[in-house]
Scaffold this motif. Structure first.
Motif, PDB file in Angstrom:
ATOM      1  N   THR A   1       0.835  -1.198   0.000  1.00  0.00           N
ATOM      2  CA  THR A   1       0.000   0.000   0.000  1.00  0.00           C
ATOM      3  C   THR A   1       0.872   1.251   0.000  1.00  0.00           C
ATOM      4  O   THR A   1       2.066   1.210   0.331  1.00  0.00           O
ATOM      5  CB  THR A   1      -0.910   0.029   1.228  1.00  0.00           C
ATOM      6  N   ALA A   2       0.269   2.371  -0.372  1.00  0.00           N
ATOM      7  CA  ALA A   2       0.986   3.642  -0.384  1.00  0.00           C
ATOM      8  C   ALA A   2       1.468   4.004   1.019  1.00  0.00           C
ATOM      9  O   ALA A   2       2.554   4.581   1.178  1.00  0.00           O
ATOM     10  CB  ALA A   2       0.080   4.740  -0.934  1.00  0.00           C
ATOM     11  N   TRP A   3       0.690   3.654   2.031  1.00  0.00           N
ATOM     12  CA  TRP A   3       1.091   3.965   3.415  1.00  0.00           C
ATOM     13  C   TRP A   3       2.348   3.203   3.807  1.00  0.00           C
ATOM     14  O   TRP A   3       3.286   3.767   4.379  1.00  0.00           O
ATOM     15  CB  TRP A   3      -0.050   3.620   4.368  1.00  0.00           C
ATOM     16  N   LEU A   4       2.393   1.913   3.485  1.00  0.00           N
ATOM     17  CA  LEU A   4       3.578   1.117   3.802  1.00  0.00           C
ATOM     18  C   LEU A   4       4.806   1.647   3.079  1.00  0.00           C
ATOM     19  O   LEU A   4       5.901   1.711   3.639  1.00  0.00           O
ATOM     20  CB  LEU A   4       3.343  -0.350   3.440  1.00  0.00           C
ATOM     21  N   ARG A   5       4.626   2.029   1.830  1.00  0.00           N
ATOM     22  CA  ARG A   5       5.745   2.558   1.065  1.00  0.00           C
ATOM     23  C   ARG A   5       6.275   3.849   1.671  1.00  0.00           C
ATOM     24  O   ARG A   5       7.488   4.055   1.769  1.00  0.00           O
ATOM     25  CB  ARG A   5       5.320   2.796  -0.382  1.00  0.00           C
ATOM     26  N   SER A   6       5.376   4.725   2.077  1.00  0.00           N
ATOM     27  CA  SER A   6       5.800   5.998   2.650  1.00  0.00           C
ATOM     28  C   SER A   6       6.510   5.804   3.981  1.00  0.00           C
ATOM     29  O   SER A   6       7.441   6.547   4.307  1.00  0.00           O
ATOM     30  CB  SER A   6       4.596   6.920   2.820  1.00  0.00           C
ATOM     31  N   VAL A   7       6.093   4.791   4.748  1.00  0.00           N
ATOM     32  CA  VAL A   7       6.738   4.511   6.034  1.00  0.00           C
ATOM     33  C   VAL A   7       8.121   3.909   5.832  1.00  0.00           C
ATOM     34  O   VAL A   7       9.085   4.260   6.515  1.00  0.00           O
ATOM     35  CB  VAL A   7       5.852   3.563   6.880  1.00  0.00           C
TER      36      VAL A   7
ATOM     37  N   SER B   1      -0.214   9.071  -8.123  1.00  0.00           N
ATOM     38  CA  SER B   1      -0.058   8.667  -6.731  1.00  0.00           C
ATOM     39  C   SER B   1      -1.365   8.820  -5.967  1.00  0.00           C
ATOM     40  O   SER B   1      -1.754   7.951  -5.174  1.00  0.00           O
ATOM     41  CB  SER B   1       1.045   9.500  -6.063  1.00  0.00           C
TER      42      SER B   1
ATOM     43  N   LYS C   1      -3.416   5.702  -4.335  1.00  0.00           N
ATOM     44  CA  LYS C   1      -3.739   5.688  -2.911  1.00  0.00           C
ATOM     45  C   LYS C   1      -5.237   5.539  -2.709  1.00  0.00           C
ATOM     46  O   LYS C   1      -5.698   4.819  -1.825  1.00  0.00           O
ATOM     47  CB  LYS C   1      -3.227   6.978  -2.266  1.00  0.00           C
ATOM     48  N   THR C   2      -6.018   6.210  -3.534  1.00  0.00           N
ATOM     49  CA  THR C   2      -7.468   6.133  -3.413  1.00  0.00           C
ATOM     50  C   THR C   2      -7.981   4.714  -3.696  1.00  0.00           C
ATOM     51  O   THR C   2      -8.813   4.178  -2.993  1.00  0.00           O
ATOM     52  CB  THR C   2      -8.152   7.114  -4.372  1.00  0.00           C
TER      53      THR C   2
ATOM     54  N   THR D   1      -6.261   1.876  -3.486  1.00  0.00           N
ATOM     55  CA  THR D   1      -5.763   0.847  -2.551  1.00  0.00           C
ATOM     56  C   THR D   1      -6.247   1.040  -1.136  1.00  0.00           C
ATOM     57  O   THR D   1      -6.262   0.088  -0.354  1.00  0.00           O
ATOM     58  CB  THR D   1      -4.218   0.841  -2.550  1.00  0.00           C
ATOM     59  N   GLU D   2      -6.633   2.285  -0.785  1.00  0.00           N
ATOM     60  CA  GLU D   2      -7.022   2.531   0.603  1.00  0.00           C
ATOM     61  C   GLU D   2      -8.510   2.857   0.727  1.00  0.00           C
ATOM     62  O   GLU D   2      -8.983   3.226   1.801  1.00  0.00           O
ATOM     63  CB  GLU D   2      -6.173   3.656   1.177  1.00  0.00           C
TER      64      GLU D   2
END
Length: 253
Positions: free
Chosen positions: A152-158, A239, A243-244, A246-247
């Motif tokens: 997910t975009a969140w995991l990538r950003s972390v 992006s 994100k929309t 996948t989340e």
């Protein structure tokens, strides 16, 4: 704020000079390693002899130093290219580093077996194995987070700041390991003439300085804010859509 950011990105005009300088140093380091092992140490073979050992330093300088440094810099060197293409190049270069490094590792272990030399007793070998294992882990994690579609975009950003930090740290460790290896090889091979400025020793010391300079240039290019990729509106739009999707939520037209 936007004007300040624009100014910093425009200041990246000196970037090609730093990249070109790094490439000159990197290629020269590989060539000098080849000359050292080829001219002073008897050439190359794959028969368990000292000539097979010579494959090890050549592969490690080519892979874990030159290509690894280039893989780290691609997001700066190709800052205006499509990000997906640069990500693929980044991953491919890391794969080449892995394959070439495996050849180098096999060469030194086979040489030790043939010559009945103990494995993994020196500081150079400890640092080298640590760097190699962590590099594999870094490559696998990077592939999983940034190229595998399930992340997910969140995991990538972390994970991204950790990926960047450990990538640069491992590169520094690779350079340090090479410097240890150069010193170890010289002490084993020409300990009686090393202090007399033997040509082989001077050549190897020059190689060490060039590897260190290459590492410093790579670190400088990667850490300078003005060399970062400028914002690309189409990438930001993709992006947001990714994100929309996948989340959850809806994609606005």
């Amino acid at each position: 704020m936007e004007e300040e950011a624009s100014r910093r990105w425009q200041e990246g005009g000196s970037l090609p000079w730093y990249v070109a300088g790094s490439q000159l140093l990197g290629v020269a380091s590989v060539v000098i390693t080849g000359v050292w092992m080829g001219h002073y140490r008897g050439g190359y073979a794959w028969d368990g002899s000292s000539q097979e050992f010579n494959v090890h330093p050549l592969c490690m300088v080519l892979g874990m130093i030159f290509l690894y440094g280039d893989a780290i810099m691609v997001f700066r060197a190709f800052r205006n290219e499509a990000k997906r293409s640069v990500k693929i190049l980044h991953a491919v270069l890391h794969l080449l580093v892995l394959l070439i490094s495996i050849i180098g590792m096999v060469a030194v272990f086979q040489y030790h077996d043939a010559m009945h030399i103990p494995h993994m007793y020196s500081l150079h070998s400890w640092c080298g194995m640590l760097t190699f294992v962590l590099f594999i882990a870094q490559w696998l994690l990077g592939f999983s987070f940034f190229l595998f579609p399930g992340a997910t975009a969140w995991l990538r950003s972390v994970y991204l700041p950790l990926h960047v930090f450990f990538g640069l740290t491992l590169f520094g460790l690779a350079v340090a390991t090479c410097l240890l290896g150069i010193t170890e090889k010289l002490l084993f091979a020409i300990s009686e003439t090393y202090s007399q400025f033997a040509p082989e020793g001077v050549l190897a010391n020059t190689l060490g300085i060039m590897l260190l300079s290459f590492g410093v240039l790579v670190g400088y290019v990667v850490t300078r804010d003005e060399f970062k990729r400028p914002p690309h509106p189409e990438e930001e739009a993709l992006s947001v859509h990714f994100k929309t999707l996948t989340e959850g939520g809806s994609v606005s037209p």
